[in-house]
Every structure is written in structure tokens, then in C-alpha cells.
Design a protein around this motif. Structure first.
Motif, PDB file in Angstrom:
ATOM      1  N   ASP A  92       0.865  -1.188   0.000  1.00 50.47           N
ATOM      2  CA  ASP A  92       0.000   0.000   0.000  1.00 50.47           C
ATOM      3  C   ASP A  92       0.906   1.245   0.000  1.00 50.47           C
ATOM      4  OD1 ASP A  92      -3.229   0.421   1.176  1.00 50.47           O
ATOM      5  OD2 ASP A  92      -1.876   2.138   0.948  1.00 50.47           O
TER       6      ASP A  92
ATOM      7  N   ILE B  59     -12.546   2.826  -1.261  1.00 45.05           N
ATOM      8  CA  ILE B  59     -12.110   3.957  -2.093  1.00 45.05           C
ATOM      9  C   ILE B  59     -11.728   3.474  -3.492  1.00 45.05           C
ATOM     10  CG2 ILE B  59     -10.321   5.728  -2.351  1.00 45.05           C
ATOM     11  CD1 ILE B  59     -10.316   5.917   0.755  1.00 45.05           C
TER      12      ILE B  59
ATOM     13  N   HIS C  53     -10.120  -5.785  -2.661  1.00 46.71           N
ATOM     14  CA  HIS C  53      -8.789  -5.980  -2.088  1.00 46.71           C
ATOM     15  C   HIS C  53      -8.909  -6.252  -0.602  1.00 46.71           C
ATOM     16  CE1 HIS C  53      -9.777  -1.690  -2.186  1.00 46.71           C
ATOM     17  NE2 HIS C  53      -9.167  -1.585  -1.010  1.00 46.71           N
TER      18      HIS C  53
HETATM   19  P1  5GP Z   1      -9.930   1.159   0.409  1.00 47.48           P
HETATM   20  O1  5GP Z   1     -10.605   1.125  -0.941  1.00 47.48           O
HETATM   21  O2  5GP Z   1      -9.716  -0.201   0.972  1.00 47.48           O
HETATM   22  O3  5GP Z   1     -10.609   2.069   1.386  1.00 47.48           O
HETATM   23  O4  5GP Z   1      -8.523   1.830   0.263  1.00 47.48           O
HETATM   24  C1  5GP Z   1      -7.716   1.704  -0.876  1.00 47.48           C
HETATM   25  C2  5GP Z   1      -6.283   1.530  -0.455  1.00 47.48           C
HETATM   26  O5  5GP Z   1      -5.495   1.582  -1.619  1.00 47.48           O
HETATM   27  C3  5GP Z   1      -5.758   2.587   0.496  1.00 47.48           C
HETATM   28  O6  5GP Z   1      -5.144   1.946   1.617  1.00 47.48           O
HETATM   29  C4  5GP Z   1      -4.751   3.361  -0.335  1.00 47.48           C
HETATM   30  O7  5GP Z   1      -3.647   3.791   0.419  1.00 47.48           O
HETATM   31  C5  5GP Z   1      -4.353   2.345  -1.377  1.00 47.48           C
HETATM   32  N1  5GP Z   1      -3.971   2.923  -2.657  1.00 47.48           N
HETATM   33  C6  5GP Z   1      -4.646   3.900  -3.330  1.00 47.48           C
HETATM   34  N2  5GP Z   1      -4.045   4.165  -4.494  1.00 47.48           N
HETATM   35  C7  5GP Z   1      -2.972   3.345  -4.580  1.00 47.48           C
HETATM   36  C8  5GP Z   1      -1.949   3.168  -5.560  1.00 47.48           C
HETATM   37  O8  5GP Z   1      -1.901   3.809  -6.603  1.00 47.48           O
HETATM   38  N3  5GP Z   1      -1.006   2.215  -5.296  1.00 47.48           N
HETATM   39  C9  5GP Z   1      -1.019   1.484  -4.140  1.00 47.48           C
HETATM   40  N4  5GP Z   1      -0.031   0.586  -3.982  1.00 47.48           N
HETATM   41  N5  5GP Z   1      -1.960   1.635  -3.184  1.00 47.48           N
HETATM   42  C10 5GP Z   1      -2.929   2.559  -3.403  1.00 47.48           C
END
Ligand code: 5GP
Length: 139
Positions: free
Chosen positions: A34, A98, A103
Motif C-alpha cells: 500500500d 475507495i 482488495h
Molecule cells: P480502500 O478502498 O480499501 O478504502 O482503500 C484503498 C487503499 O489503496 C488505500 O489503503 C490506499 O492507500 C491504497 N492505494 C490507493 N491508491 C494506490 C496506488 O496507486 N497504489 C497502491 N499501492 N496503493 C494505493
């Protein structure tokens, strides 16, 4: 529910259109660091097959995916020298999601060490070092 959007950031990572610090890959899943780690060694595990979240993923893919989550979680705990791990998975905006490609978050944990707030970019060198520690534990 909204249809799967093939232009989400994780789909771009899967297609090689965006970079990622990968720690594990097979025919079913990809695991990568992440970029905004809420704990040292914060890894995301995603299926290669498209799915928005837990509500639309094929049950067979989910079964295979959770086995990869277990494999990477064990390596993250061992490689990071953690005492435990939190596993998180969010569904739809109301559920905290988000990025709309399903994931699982693997968050290595240590007693008394709280998670960092979301949305803070991590240190690139530290993330790379943690990836190497997890990859070493994966063998
Ligand atoms: P969620 O959808 O589970 O709330 O969060 C999405 C997760 O993806 C977050 O922890 C954020 O830091 C991570 N994230 C967002 N954009 C990217 C990216 O471009 N690359 C990586 N490796 N992680 C990402």
C-alpha cells in the motif's frame, strides 16, 4: 450495484499501466505494498479477475483469493517480525471502500502500536525495505 470500472487504479496496476511494489503473484492474485501504509508492512491482496467488491466476486475466485490472503499474511507477520495482523476489506463508499477492485488489507500489528491515520503517503525507501522482508519470508 455499480458495474465494475476497468479503469480503476488496481486494474491499471494489474495491466502494468501503473507501477506497484509487488511481493507476490500467481495465476489468481497479486499482492503489493500500500502506498499509504497504515502499519509497517501494509500489503494489499487483489484477484486478477475483475470484481468490484465482496458483493459481486465469484465465490470460487473468493475461495482461491482468501488462500492467497492467508499465505501473504503469514509471510507479512513472519517477515516483519509482527505479533499479529489485522485484515480489512471494505465494500462501497458507505463501507469505506475507495478503490473499486476488491482488495484485502494485511496490516502487521504490534502490541500498543496504533494504526496510522489513512491517506498519508509512506516513505518509499521504507516501503521497499518492508517489501523485501515480506518477499524473503515468502521464500
Ligand atoms: P480502500 O478502498 O480499501 O478504502 O482503500 C484503498 C487503499 O489503496 C488505500 O489503503 C490506499 O492507500 C491504497 N492505494 C490507493 N491508491 C494506490 C496506488 O496507486 N497504489 C497502491 N499501492 N496503493 C494505493
Amino acid at each position: 450495484m455499480t458495474a465494475y470500472d476497468p479503469n480503476n487504479i488496481f486494474a491499471k496496476i494489474l495491466r502494468g499501466e501503473m507501477p506497484a511494489t509487488k511481493v507476490y503473484e500467481d495465476d489468481v492474485a497479486l499482492a503489493f505494498m500500500d502506498i499509504m501504509p497504515r502499519a509497517d508492512g501494509h500489503v494489499l491482496v487483489i484477484p486478477k479477475a475483475p470484481a468490484r467488491n465482496l458483493m459481486d466476486i465469484d465465490p470460487g475466485v473468493l475461495s482461491a483469493l482468501i488462500q492467497r490472503v492467508q499465505k501473504v499474511a503469514k509471510a507479512a507477520v513472519a517477515g516483519m517480525g509482527a505479533e499479529g495482523a489485522s485484515i480489512q476489506q471494505f465494500n462501497e463508499s458507505a463501507g469505506g471502500q475507495i478503490v473499486f477492485h476488491i482488495h484485502f488489507h494485511i496490516l502487521p500489528r504490534w502490541t500498543g502500536v496504533p494504526l496510522r491515520p489513512p491517506g498519508q503517503m509512506g516513505d518509499k525507501a521504507a516501503i521497499a525495505a518492508h517489501a523485501e522482508m515480506i518477499k524473503a519470508a515468502l521464500g
